[in-house]
Design an enzyme around this catalytic site. Structure first.
Site, PDB file in Angstrom:
ATOM      1  N   ARG A   1       0.844  -1.207   0.000  1.00  0.00           N
ATOM      2  CA  ARG A   1       0.000   0.000   0.000  1.00  0.00           C
ATOM      3  C   ARG A   1       0.879   1.258   0.000  1.00  0.00           C
ATOM      4  NH1 ARG A   1      -1.333   1.906   4.649  1.00  0.00           N
ATOM      5  NH2 ARG A   1      -2.129  -0.023   5.545  1.00  0.00           N
TER       6      ARG A   1
ATOM      7  N   TYR B   1     -15.180  17.759 -14.806  1.00  0.00           N
ATOM      8  CA  TYR B   1     -15.632  16.366 -14.886  1.00  0.00           C
ATOM      9  C   TYR B   1     -16.735  16.120 -13.839  1.00  0.00           C
ATOM     10  CZ  TYR B   1     -15.468  11.285 -14.651  1.00  0.00           C
ATOM     11  OH  TYR B   1     -15.801   9.959 -14.655  1.00  0.00           O
TER      12      TYR B   1
ATOM     13  N   ASP C   1      -6.173  19.028 -14.010  1.00  0.00           N
ATOM     14  CA  ASP C   1      -6.555  17.703 -14.476  1.00  0.00           C
ATOM     15  C   ASP C   1      -6.195  17.641 -15.968  1.00  0.00           C
ATOM     16  OD1 ASP C   1      -7.912  15.482 -15.534  1.00  0.00           O
ATOM     17  OD2 ASP C   1      -9.529  15.625 -14.056  1.00  0.00           O
TER      18      ASP C   1
ATOM     19  N   LYS D   1      -7.848   6.751 -19.145  1.00  0.00           N
ATOM     20  CA  LYS D   1      -8.078   7.288 -20.484  1.00  0.00           C
ATOM     21  C   LYS D   1      -6.824   7.103 -21.346  1.00  0.00           C
ATOM     22  CE  LYS D   1     -11.781   8.275 -18.227  1.00  0.00           C
ATOM     23  NZ  LYS D   1     -12.104   9.547 -17.630  1.00  0.00           N
TER      24      LYS D   1
HETATM   25  C1  LIG Z   1     -12.560   9.957 -16.299  1.00  0.00           C
HETATM   26  C2  LIG Z   1     -12.120  11.235 -15.699  1.00  0.00           C
HETATM   27  C3  LIG Z   1     -11.884  11.371 -14.322  1.00  0.00           C
HETATM   28  C4  LIG Z   1     -12.164  10.252 -13.330  1.00  0.00           C
HETATM   29  O1  LIG Z   1     -11.354   9.152 -13.558  1.00  0.00           O
HETATM   30  P1  LIG Z   1     -11.753   7.621 -13.214  1.00  0.00           P
HETATM   31  O2  LIG Z   1     -10.538   6.890 -13.637  1.00  0.00           O
HETATM   32  O3  LIG Z   1     -12.974   7.299 -13.985  1.00  0.00           O
HETATM   33  O4  LIG Z   1     -11.998   7.561 -11.747  1.00  0.00           O
HETATM   34  C5  LIG Z   1     -11.419  12.592 -13.843  1.00  0.00           C
HETATM   35  N1  LIG Z   1     -11.211  13.626 -14.692  1.00  0.00           N
HETATM   36  C6  LIG Z   1     -11.445  13.539 -16.016  1.00  0.00           C
HETATM   37  C7  LIG Z   1     -11.204  14.714 -16.886  1.00  0.00           C
HETATM   38  C8  LIG Z   1     -11.909  12.342 -16.562  1.00  0.00           C
HETATM   39  O5  LIG Z   1     -12.154  12.264 -17.880  1.00  0.00           O
END
Ligand SMILES: *Cc1c(COP(=O)(O)O)cnc(C)c1O
Length: 408
Positions: free
Chosen positions: A69, A121, A193, A218
């Site tokens: 962890r 998001y 982000d 992504k």
């Molecule tokens: C998908 C996404 C998230 C969240 O990510 P997860 O892996 O689904 O928890 C946060 N910010 C953006 C811009 C995203 O596209």
């Protein structure tokens, strides 16, 4: 983008940063990450370390890792590669993009004030609102395109600025350097982000951000088979606090997920180049089609974020949104597509189509959604790395169908 093939970009494109997906920076660092570093067997690819715990060499003599962890050799290779790709000094790989967001929000002091974009998001919006309701901090929702409004908020005191650019699904572009400069003058921490572009196309730390967050689900992993996240810090003091919280809450990523994500990351720059090439072809085809009312993509000179994107991004990104003429043709168009699967998420090798009004943004109140420009006729594409020609002809065929009289 200097080493990109001539066919890679369409008209109106220009070199923005000289550190595109074909440049040595990102590509070499990610391909070479941990290669040949195992001294026991000389594994070319770093092995998958599944062990939850590690022996001590003796009493009071721990090795580099003691418990998975807190730290794990496989996860550490991914963390080092992501830190290098983003130009940060430290990275923590987490179990999801949302846990990366949650950990980064701990950089706001108790009772502090957070500035966040209205169109962030959905999961981030939900967490910010949920934690505000519990009294952890206050959230001021803003539009970063209005820098005067941002300055007013800063004068009233802001501890953390949450930035997400380009936004989803309209791809609005925030000027990260302009925001970071103002934040620095007032002592606020800037978190960006960077999920929508990946480190191959944008490096917020180089633009002045303190922290970068990714949903590695992504583009970074890019194969739609791992949910994961990462928090990358510009300074070691921040990196230590982020690591402390990730370990304390227990949201660090699993070794197997890190192994898979590292494999995805190694081809990021190559995938991104193809994503870009295909996205530009798709944009061109959509613009030329009579069934399409409007196309949203930063590569278009009419896009409000075009100038900022060409300064701060080294590519335009491969999410493309467009509006059809009427809500009646949305369903037949989506149903006719063969190369774009109807699904949420983005950034995988496969092309996807999403109807934000009934899918990703369905939980938004209708008035707020329409005010934000997310109409019922809007579709968002995550353009994959299939053959560009196939994607274009599939789209054209589906769009042609919307022009046929009903019942034919
Ligand atoms: C998908 C996404 C998230 C969240 O990510 P997860 O892996 O689904 O928890 C946060 N910010 C953006 C811009 C995203 O596209």
């Amino acid at each position: 983008m200097s080493r990109r093939g001539a066919g890679g970009r369409g008209a109106g494109s220009r070199d923005a940063g000289g550190r595109g997906p074909g440049s040595p920076g990102v590509g070499t660092a990610t391909v070479r990450a941990g290669v040949g570093a195992c001294e026991v067997h000389g594994d070319v690819i770093p092995p998958l370390h599944l062990s939850t715990n590690y022996t001590f060499e003796g009493l009071g003599a721990p090795r580099r890792f003691d418990y998975t962890r807190s730290g794990n050799p496989t996860r550490a290779v991914l963390e080092e590669a992501l830190a290098e790709a983003e130009g940060g000094v430290g990275c923590v790989v987490t179990s999801s993009g949302m846990s990366a967001v949650a950990v980064a929000l701990h950089l706001c002091p108790p009772g502090g004030r957070i500035l966040a974009p209205e169109d962030c998001y959905g999961g981030t919006h939900r967490l910010l609102a949920g934690w505000e309701a519990r009294g952890l901090f206050r959230v001021e929702w803003t539009d970063y395109l209005d820098l005067e409004a941002v300055e007013t908020c800063l004068r009233e005191g802001v501890d953390l600025m949450w930035v997400e650019t380009p936004s989803n699904p309209l791809l609005r572009v925030t000027d990260v350097a302009a925001v970071a400069e103002r934040a620095k003058a007032s002592g606020a921490t800037v978190v960006v982000d960077n999920t929508f572009l990946s480190p191959a196309l944008q490096n917020p730390i180089r633009l002045g951000a303190d922290v970068v967050v990714h949903s590695t689900t992504k583009y970074v992993n890019g194969h739609s088979d791992v949910v994961g996240g990462a928090v990358i810090s510009a300074r070691s003091e921040t990196a230590e606090r982020v690591q402390w919280w990730a370990n304390a809450i227990g949201v660090t990523g699993s070794p197997f997920d890190a192994y898979q994500t590292l494999r995805g990351l190694r081809t990021l720059h190559v995938r991104i180049a193809r994503h870009e090439e295909n996205a530009l072809r798709v944009v061109e085809a959509l613009r030329a089609h009579p069934a399409v009312r409007r196309v949203y993509h930063p590569s278009l000179s009419a896009h409000p974020g075009h100038a900022t994107a060409s300064r701060q991004q080294s590519g335009w990104g491969s999410c493309v949104s467009f509006e059809l003429d009427s809500a009646d043709v949305v369903e037949p168009c989506v149903a006719a597509l063969k190369c774009f699967s109807l699904a949420e998420s983005l950034g995988g090798v496969e092309s996807l189509v999403c109807h934000p009004a009934t899918m990703t943004h369905a939980s938004m109140p209708e008035q707020a959604r329409l005010r934000a420009g997310i109409s019922d006729t809007l579709l968002r594409l995550s353009v994959g790395i299939e053959c560009g020609e196939d994607l274009v002809s599939d789209l054209e065929r589906a769009l042609n169908r919307t022009l046929e009289p009903v019942g034919v």
